[in-house]
Design an enzyme around this catalytic site. Structure first.
Site, PDB file in Angstrom:
ATOM      1  N   GLY A   1      -1.440 -10.714  -5.730  1.00  0.00           N
ATOM      2  CA  GLY A   1      -2.397 -10.976  -4.871  1.00  0.00           C
ATOM      3  C   GLY A   1      -3.383  -9.822  -4.027  1.00  0.00           C
ATOM      4  O   GLY A   1      -2.058  -8.180  -4.513  1.00  0.00           O
TER       5      GLY A   1
ATOM      6  N   LEU B   1       4.178 -15.226  -0.124  1.00  0.00           N
ATOM      7  CA  LEU B   1       2.975 -14.519   0.527  1.00  0.00           C
ATOM      8  C   LEU B   1       1.948 -15.890  -0.779  1.00  0.00           C
ATOM      9  O   LEU B   1       1.044 -15.270  -0.365  1.00  0.00           O
ATOM     10  CB  LEU B   1       2.663 -13.240  -0.442  1.00  0.00           C
ATOM     11  CG  LEU B   1       2.243 -12.282   0.422  1.00  0.00           C
ATOM     12  CD1 LEU B   1       4.272 -12.105   1.101  1.00  0.00           C
ATOM     13  CD2 LEU B   1       2.553 -11.294   0.417  1.00  0.00           C
TER      14      LEU B   1
ATOM     15  N   THR C   1      -0.076 -26.266  -1.833  1.00  0.00           N
ATOM     16  CA  THR C   1       0.476 -24.730  -1.903  1.00  0.00           C
ATOM     17  C   THR C   1       1.029 -24.533  -0.868  1.00  0.00           C
ATOM     18  O   THR C   1       2.366 -23.892  -0.501  1.00  0.00           O
ATOM     19  CB  THR C   1      -0.471 -23.381  -1.969  1.00  0.00           C
ATOM     20  OG1 THR C   1      -1.501 -23.475  -3.508  1.00  0.00           O
ATOM     21  CG2 THR C   1       0.056 -22.197  -2.092  1.00  0.00           C
TER      22      THR C   1
ATOM     23  N   ASN D   1       9.314 -25.519  -1.705  1.00  0.00           N
ATOM     24  CA  ASN D   1      10.401 -25.065  -3.094  1.00  0.00           C
ATOM     25  C   ASN D   1      10.939 -23.818  -2.804  1.00  0.00           C
ATOM     26  O   ASN D   1      12.077 -23.574  -2.837  1.00  0.00           O
ATOM     27  CB  ASN D   1       9.449 -25.413  -4.238  1.00  0.00           C
ATOM     28  CG  ASN D   1       8.767 -26.830  -4.726  1.00  0.00           C
ATOM     29  OD1 ASN D   1       9.765 -27.331  -4.646  1.00  0.00           O
ATOM     30  ND2 ASN D   1       7.401 -26.499  -5.281  1.00  0.00           N
TER      31      ASN D   1
ATOM     32  N   GLY E   1      13.787 -24.331  -0.160  1.00  0.00           N
ATOM     33  CA  GLY E   1      15.043 -25.004  -1.368  1.00  0.00           C
ATOM     34  C   GLY E   1      15.685 -24.250  -2.032  1.00  0.00           C
ATOM     35  O   GLY E   1      16.374 -23.807  -1.537  1.00  0.00           O
TER      36      GLY E   1
ATOM     37  N   LYS F   1      17.663 -21.862   0.702  1.00  0.00           N
ATOM     38  CA  LYS F   1      18.787 -22.633   0.418  1.00  0.00           C
ATOM     39  C   LYS F   1      20.131 -22.401  -0.180  1.00  0.00           C
ATOM     40  O   LYS F   1      21.067 -21.613   0.510  1.00  0.00           O
ATOM     41  CB  LYS F   1      18.398 -23.601   1.275  1.00  0.00           C
ATOM     42  CG  LYS F   1      19.648 -25.322   2.007  1.00  0.00           C
ATOM     43  CD  LYS F   1      19.107 -26.297   1.832  1.00  0.00           C
ATOM     44  CE  LYS F   1      20.018 -27.185   2.090  1.00  0.00           C
ATOM     45  NZ  LYS F   1      19.317 -28.980   1.858  1.00  0.00           N
TER      46      LYS F   1
ATOM     47  N   TYR G   1      -6.256 -24.851   5.219  1.00  0.00           N
ATOM     48  CA  TYR G   1      -5.875 -23.391   5.216  1.00  0.00           C
ATOM     49  C   TYR G   1      -4.884 -23.351   6.542  1.00  0.00           C
ATOM     50  O   TYR G   1      -3.613 -23.137   6.618  1.00  0.00           O
ATOM     51  CB  TYR G   1      -6.580 -22.328   4.930  1.00  0.00           C
ATOM     52  CG  TYR G   1      -6.243 -21.145   4.992  1.00  0.00           C
ATOM     53  CD1 TYR G   1      -5.499 -20.313   4.297  1.00  0.00           C
ATOM     54  CD2 TYR G   1      -6.091 -20.179   5.908  1.00  0.00           C
ATOM     55  CE1 TYR G   1      -4.737 -19.462   4.143  1.00  0.00           C
ATOM     56  CE2 TYR G   1      -5.891 -18.783   6.406  1.00  0.00           C
ATOM     57  CZ  TYR G   1      -5.130 -18.542   5.150  1.00  0.00           C
ATOM     58  OH  TYR G   1      -4.245 -17.177   4.940  1.00  0.00           O
TER      59      TYR G   1
ATOM     60  N   THR H   1      -6.775  -8.233   7.348  1.00  0.00           N
ATOM     61  CA  THR H   1      -5.873  -7.208   6.363  1.00  0.00           C
ATOM     62  C   THR H   1      -7.106  -6.562   5.395  1.00  0.00           C
ATOM     63  O   THR H   1      -7.321  -7.873   4.949  1.00  0.00           O
ATOM     64  CB  THR H   1      -5.119  -6.952   6.565  1.00  0.00           C
ATOM     65  OG1 THR H   1      -3.766  -7.493   7.232  1.00  0.00           O
ATOM     66  CG2 THR H   1      -4.230  -6.155   6.135  1.00  0.00           C
TER      67      THR H   1
END
Ligand code: NAD
Ligand code: UDP
Length: 311
Positions: free
Chosen positions: A10, A71, A90, A97, A100, A103, A143, A173
């Protein structure tokens, strides 16, 4: 270090990958290409220290890495409202995810949060201590609330599982490699000005935003990731505040355009004012933006001019 950047194809992610690669790290760029593009990272692909993984973070995966910059998430209202259920998945399932993974492999993880956690703010400028004014049921909520939950998840994995976390709240930004169809104000106005089309100001243009150039933002993110004993959240943005009408006039001048300004309806829940208080970033990270708005807009305008064949 081996560093994972989700959303690496992105706008912000591609600049971050480039900077981290320049610093000598091994980079895994992960993206599902919803709003990202291979064009953004094609110049990095020759490096043997750069790997690209097509993956959606709402699905689990395991990679052995030292750092995770999370991101992945559409950032433009046009894109995050296209499939709002996917957007919140997301931020929620994707962040679970990634936490996890952090960790399990004991990686440090930085979450790209947003000024949108402050909603339509009643405190100005916004400090990290402000809890925000977010509509939980509006069209921006997928969002805003997704990012708020992502922050909560980060803090709970930290408290419960001692995951090494960092949270940055990014304010508007801009810079090269924003998508042409991005729909956010900077790319919209610059492209309209370059094509001498009408500049579409939403509402009366009195709402304000404060715009940060991408290289400054990336520098702040890396400083935060590598800062010991400070997990955030920390605001990253440029406090130079402009009304959207002033901003349109500025871009007409910079692009030397004959465009005229027209007014369109203000989208629901559009925040009225936004300016970061960046004292904490200054104190903890020794960070402040270096690129002035006119300089950054000049560079971005030349980039878009070249891209649409008007350079
Ligand atoms: P962008 O849309 O250019 O980049 C997002 C990237 O994430 C894209 O490459 C997209 O394909 C990818 N992506 C989206 N959903 C995904 C998923 N489920 N799995 C894998 N990849 C996925 O936006 P950006 O401006 O570069 O923003 C990057 C991050 O910074 C986002 O998390 C955004 O919320 C945050 N942020 C950006 C701004 C800003 O002004 N640019 C401000 C606040 C926060
Ligand atoms: N905006 C506008 N014209 C456009 C696109 C956006 O006037 O073509 C306004 C929008 O209503 C908002 C501001 O510009 O007040 C910033 O919008 P953007 O989508 O870039 O970011 P966000 O609202 O998420 O800060």
């Amino acid at each position: 270090m081996r560093i994972l950047v989700t959303g690496g194809a992105g706008f912000l992610g591609s600049h971050l990958c480039g900077r981290l690669l320049d610093e000598g790290h091994d980079i895994i760029c992960l993206d599902n290409f919803f709003t990202g593009s291979k064009d953004n990272i094609i110049h990095l692909m020759d490096s043997h220290r750069f790997e690209l993984v097509r993956h959606d973070i709402t699905e689990p995966l395991l990679l052995e890495v030292d750092r995770i910059y999370n991101l992945a998430c559409p950032a433009s209202p046009v894109h995050y409202q296209y499939n709002p259920v996917k957007t919140i998945k997301t931020s929620v399932m994707g962040t679970i995810n990634m936490l996890g993974m952090a960790k399990r492999v004991k990686a440090r993880i930085l979450q790209a949060s947003t000024s949108e956690v402050y909603g339509d703010p009643q405190v100005h400028p916004q400090t990290e201590g402000y809890w925000g004014n977010v509509n939980p049921i509006g069209i921006r909520s997928c969002y805003d609330e997704g990012k708020r939950v992502a922050e909560t998840l980060m803090m709970d994995y930290h408290r419960q599982n001692s995951v090494d976390i960092r949270i940055v709240r990014i304010f508007n930004t801009y810079g090269p490699r924003m998508a042409e169809n991005d729909g956010r104000v900077v790319s919209n106005f610059i492209l309209q000005a370059l094509r001498n089309e009408e500049i579409t100001v939403y509402g009366d243009g009195s709402q304000t935003r404060s715009f940060c150039y991408v290289s400054d933002l990336v520098d702040g993110m890396i400083r935060m990731m590598e800062c010991d004993n400070f997990i955030g959240p920390v605001n990253l943005g440029n406090p130079d505040e402009n009304s959207i009408l002033e901003f349109a006039e500025k871009i007409i001048t910079i692009a030397n355009s004959s465009s005229r300004i027209i007014f369109k309806p203000l989208p629901q829940d559009d925040p009225k004012q936004r300016q970061p208080d960046i004292s904490l970033a200054g104190y903890k990270l020794g960070w402040k933006p270096q690129v002035a708005l006119d300089a950054g807009l000049g560079t971005t305008t030349r980039y878009f001019a070249a891209r649409i064949g008007k350079g």
